[in-house]
Design a protein around this motif. Structure first.
Motif, mmCIF file in Angstrom:
data_model
loop_
_atom_site.group_PDB
_atom_site.id
_atom_site.type_symbol
_atom_site.label_atom_id
_atom_site.label_comp_id
_atom_site.label_asym_id
_atom_site.label_seq_id
_atom_site.Cartn_x
_atom_site.Cartn_y
_atom_site.Cartn_z
ATOM 1 N N VAL A 51 0.841 -1.195 0.000
ATOM 2 C CA VAL A 51 0.000 0.000 0.000
ATOM 3 C C VAL A 51 0.877 1.246 0.000
ATOM 4 C CG1 VAL A 51 -1.719 1.324 1.291
ATOM 5 C CG2 VAL A 51 -1.919 -1.169 1.139
ATOM 6 N N GLY A 52 1.888 1.259 0.882
ATOM 7 C CA GLY A 52 2.797 2.394 0.941
ATOM 8 C C GLY A 52 3.599 2.552 -0.333
ATOM 9 N N LEU A 192 1.937 5.831 7.310
ATOM 10 C CA LEU A 192 1.155 6.527 6.293
ATOM 11 C C LEU A 192 -0.335 6.476 6.616
ATOM 12 C CD1 LEU A 192 1.647 6.207 2.465
ATOM 13 C CD2 LEU A 192 -0.615 5.969 3.439
ATOM 14 N N VAL A 193 -0.845 5.283 6.871
ATOM 15 C CA VAL A 193 -2.279 5.111 7.143
ATOM 16 C C VAL A 193 -2.678 5.860 8.415
ATOM 17 C CG1 VAL A 193 -4.067 3.436 7.706
ATOM 18 C CG2 VAL A 193 -2.411 2.924 5.900
ATOM 19 N N THR A 194 -1.850 5.723 9.451
ATOM 20 C CA THR A 194 -2.127 6.419 10.709
ATOM 21 C C THR A 194 -2.161 7.930 10.486
ATOM 22 O OG1 THR A 194 -1.027 4.662 11.955
ATOM 23 C CG2 THR A 194 -1.358 6.759 13.084
ATOM 24 N N SER A 195 -1.231 8.409 9.668
ATOM 25 C CA SER A 195 -1.169 9.845 9.388
ATOM 26 C C SER A 195 -2.434 10.342 8.709
ATOM 27 C CB SER A 195 0.053 10.131 8.508
ATOM 28 O OG SER A 195 0.102 11.488 8.151
ATOM 29 N N VAL A 196 -2.955 9.565 7.760
ATOM 30 C CA VAL A 196 -4.172 9.974 7.048
ATOM 31 C C VAL A 196 -5.348 10.096 8.010
ATOM 32 C CG1 VAL A 196 -5.873 9.296 5.312
ATOM 33 C CG2 VAL A 196 -3.449 8.998 4.849
ATOM 34 N N GLY A 282 -8.159 -4.105 -1.867
ATOM 35 C CA GLY A 282 -9.145 -3.541 -0.949
ATOM 36 C C GLY A 282 -8.584 -2.374 -0.152
ATOM 37 N N PHE A 283 -7.385 -2.564 0.416
ATOM 38 C CA PHE A 283 -6.713 -1.487 1.152
ATOM 39 C C PHE A 283 -6.540 -0.254 0.260
ATOM 40 C CE2 PHE A 283 -4.683 -4.615 4.228
ATOM 41 C CZ PHE A 283 -5.272 -4.053 5.361
ATOM 42 N N PHE A 284 -6.085 -0.486 -0.948
ATOM 43 C CA PHE A 284 -5.735 0.589 -1.870
ATOM 44 C C PHE A 284 -6.945 1.466 -2.185
ATOM 45 C CE2 PHE A 284 -5.222 2.228 -6.203
ATOM 46 C CZ PHE A 284 -3.977 2.829 -6.127
ATOM 47 N N VAL A 285 -8.080 0.858 -2.474
ATOM 48 C CA VAL A 285 -9.290 1.615 -2.826
ATOM 49 C C VAL A 285 -9.752 2.451 -1.643
ATOM 50 C CG1 VAL A 285 -11.721 1.415 -3.456
ATOM 51 C CG2 VAL A 285 -10.013 -0.003 -4.618
ATOM 52 N N VAL A 286 -9.801 1.849 -0.467
ATOM 53 C CA VAL A 286 -10.310 2.551 0.715
ATOM 54 C C VAL A 286 -9.409 3.724 1.098
ATOM 55 C CG1 VAL A 286 -10.781 2.320 3.191
ATOM 56 C CG2 VAL A 286 -11.548 0.544 1.607
ATOM 57 N N ILE A 287 -8.096 3.503 1.105
ATOM 58 C CA ILE A 287 -7.191 4.564 1.556
ATOM 59 C C ILE A 287 -7.191 5.735 0.585
ATOM 60 C CG2 ILE A 287 -5.047 3.788 0.464
ATOM 61 C CD1 ILE A 287 -5.440 5.060 4.075
ATOM 62 N N ASN A 288 -7.376 5.474 -0.713
ATOM 63 C CA ASN A 288 -7.456 6.578 -1.671
ATOM 64 C C ASN A 288 -8.708 7.414 -1.453
ATOM 65 O OD1 ASN A 288 -5.391 6.991 -3.934
ATOM 66 N ND2 ASN A 288 -5.503 4.758 -3.787
ATOM 67 N N LEU A 289 -9.809 6.789 -1.070
ATOM 68 C CA LEU A 289 -11.025 7.537 -0.770
ATOM 69 C C LEU A 289 -10.798 8.467 0.419
ATOM 70 C CD1 LEU A 289 -13.945 7.989 -1.572
ATOM 71 C CD2 LEU A 289 -14.604 6.119 -0.047
ATOM 72 N N PHE A 340 2.065 14.542 9.999
ATOM 73 C CA PHE A 340 2.086 14.772 8.556
ATOM 74 C C PHE A 340 3.467 14.468 7.975
ATOM 75 C CE2 PHE A 340 3.560 17.691 5.275
ATOM 76 C CZ PHE A 340 2.727 17.341 4.229
ATOM 77 N N MET A 341 4.508 14.991 8.596
ATOM 78 C CA MET A 341 5.855 14.812 8.052
ATOM 79 C C MET A 341 6.277 13.343 8.080
ATOM 80 S SD MET A 341 8.185 16.346 6.448
ATOM 81 C CE MET A 341 7.814 18.081 6.693
ATOM 82 N N LEU A 342 5.919 12.635 9.143
ATOM 83 C CA LEU A 342 6.250 11.209 9.203
ATOM 84 C C LEU A 342 5.484 10.427 8.134
ATOM 85 C CD1 LEU A 342 6.428 10.467 13.047
ATOM 86 C CD2 LEU A 342 8.317 10.554 11.416
ATOM 87 N N GLY A 343 4.216 10.770 7.951
ATOM 88 C CA GLY A 343 3.429 10.092 6.926
ATOM 89 C C GLY A 343 3.959 10.359 5.538
#
Length: 511
Positions: A51-52, A192-196, A282-289, A340-343
């Motif tokens: 994903v990353g 990344l995910v946590t940052s979002v 599945g991960f990819f679609v959700v995180i882009n939304l 933000f910077m870590l993500g």
């Protein structure tokens, strides 16, 4: 936000990556470990880490920025993401079984068996060029943010910031390669995910929204339109263009790209590799939304607080890529700025470290033929290290050149480049899979693979005049692949009766 605080967190982050690199490579750092992680990767770690790798800093910054861009992008990018999901299914169900049956280390070895040695070198060369340019663009986007918000304070020049970034990435990947990256990318995707999610939380808190209120605000914001069905001819956002473009860009940039496929080939078997791809989709679609939702919330926040889109220092034009870092680092509190910077760092370095490993693997296998040498030697490992250094320096040069001429949104530039450079790969693989009774004139393949993008460039430039106002977008990659396929077909002949070895090879390649 004080630059020193941000810098200290980035340094700590890299120290963690170096520790992981040491732990994963101390027992073994041979070429098998570096190239395919001894084919022993856990599929769920690969799926999450991919994903990353697939998102990168481009998604992190440019996608939210484009939501409110002057061109009226809104959530149109999600149509492209849905096309990506269709492409991932093709990769999982068609290409992965082929690669596993042939037990490939480099996926371009398939082209050698299907079309010939010159075609093989051409395909590998296209990947090396495309991935170097694409990864350099992605890293460039993050380095200019680091430069603007951290290193300018210390009067460190841009070129040195780039060199430091690449040096740090090289330092934790040069020994363990893919085995190290499977672990570091998992960690980086977690950041990344946590940052979002935390960014959404912090912006909602600042705007006094709870989650249902945030959902309604995004829905009613004027930024949330997903499906564009008007103006098929003149609009690049039309749903059919985005779905088709997203699907074939994914098949080319994932299924025919050594980078992400190398991770899939490190799984124990085809079943685990396919579970990885489907879970990752599945991960990819959700995180882009969620990234698009961040974009809508950022523009709502900017409107409420009178924040204008930042100006690019080089071009003097508004640059939507800078809106997210501008708000996160200058308007929110210390904790959101650090997150933000870590993500951002995690997103981009997850992409770059993976790309450097894939570039090194492809060059060592496809051009230096490490896989055909009977023994792993210390000399081969040293050669691999020098190749790794060489691609790091090449990426450095590409970033410096791009910085001197760039005046377009980076996310658009990357997929424009991909439409031209990855298109011939689509044609080569399609010919190998669907024209098995034809033998291509191998020596002409490089010419065809150069002419096809040139024709596409001409079509894209004059499509409005030549095609009744039609405007191309990412679906141009399909046209590119089709032109390549037709060119290969024209300069091919019927195969003679196959030898025993050719029959055996054909069975291995059967889909």
């Amino acid at each position: 936000m004080a630059p020193g605080i941000l810098l200290s967190f980035i340094i700590t982050y890299f120290l963690v990556l170096l520790v992981i690199a040491y732990l994963t490579s101390r027992k073994s750092s041979d070429n098998s470990t570096f190239f395919i992680a001894n084919r022993n990767s856990k599929w769920y770690l690969v799926a999450f880490g991919m994903v990353g790798t697939a998102l990168s800093g481009v998604t992190f910054i440019s996608v939210p920025g484009k939501v409110g861009a002057p061109g009226g992008d809104q959530f149109a990018y999600f149509q492209f993401v849905l096309g990506n999901a269709l492409g991932f299914l093709v990769v999982a169900l068609v290409l992965l079984p082929l690669y596993y049956r042939m037990k490939l280390t480099s996926i371009y070895e398939y082209i050698e068996k299907a079309l010939g040695p010159v075609s093989y070198k051409t395909a590998a060369g296209i990947f090396l060029m495309s991935r170097t340019i694409g990864s350099a663009f992605r890293l460039y986007l993050v380095v200019i943010v680091l430069q603007r918000f951290i290193f300018d304070t210390y009067h460190i020049p841009f070129w040195l910031t780039v060199l430091i970034s690449l040096g740090l990435i090289w330092s934790y990947t040069y020994k363990g390669g893919l085995k190290t990256i499977i672990i570091t990318d998992t960690l980086q995707t977690l950041f990344l995910v946590t940052s979002v999610f935390l960014t959404i939380y912090f912006i909602c808190s600042t705007l006094d929204f709870n989650i249902p209120q945030a959902f309604e605000a995004v829905k009613n914001s004027g930024y949330s339109k997903i499906f564009f069905v008007e103006d098929f001819v003149t609009s690049k956002f039309h749903v059919s263009k985005q779905l088709i473009g997203g699907m074939f860009v994914t098949i080319a940039m994932v299924g025919l790209d050594q980078d992400l496929m190398q991770k899939n080939l490190s799984c124990k078997n085809i079943g685990e590799a396919q579970k990885n791809m489907l879970t990752f989709t599945g991960f990819f679609v959700v995180i882009n939304l969620f990234f698009l939702s961040v974009g809508a919330l950022l523009y709502l926040y900017a409107t409420k607080n009178g924040i204008a889109i930042p100006i690019d220092a080089i071009t003097g034009k508004p640059r939507t890529d800078f809106l997210f870092p501008e708000i996160a680092l200058n308007y929110l509190s210390t904790l959101p700025a650090i997150i933000f910077m870590l993500g951002l760092t995690a997103a981009t370095f997850a992409t770059t470290d993976s790309a450097l490993t894939a570039l090194t693997t492809s060059f060592c296998v496809d051009f230096l033929h490490f896989d055909k040498k009977p023994e792993q030697s210390a000399q081969m490992v040293r050669t691999r290290h020098w190749v790794h250094i060489g691609f790091s320096l090449l990426m450095f040069l590409v970033i410096i050149v791009f910085n001197s001429i760039n005046d377009a949104a980076v996310v658009s530039a990357i997929f424009t480049v991909a439409s031209y450079t990855y298109g011939p790969l689509l044609g080569l693989y399609a010919f190998g899979l669907f024209a098995k009774t034809r033998q291509v004139n191998d020596i002409l393949v490089p010419v065809i693979c150069v002419l096809s993008p040139a024709i596409c460039y001409f079509l894209n430039l004059y499509s409005a005049k030549l095609l009744g106002g039609y405007v191309f977008d990412n679906e141009l990659i399909l046209v590119n692949g089709l032109i390549t396929f037709i060119g290969l077909l024209i300069f091919s002949s019927s195969k003679s009766s196959p030898t025993v070895n050719e029959i055996k090879a054909g069975k291995e390649m059967a889909v």
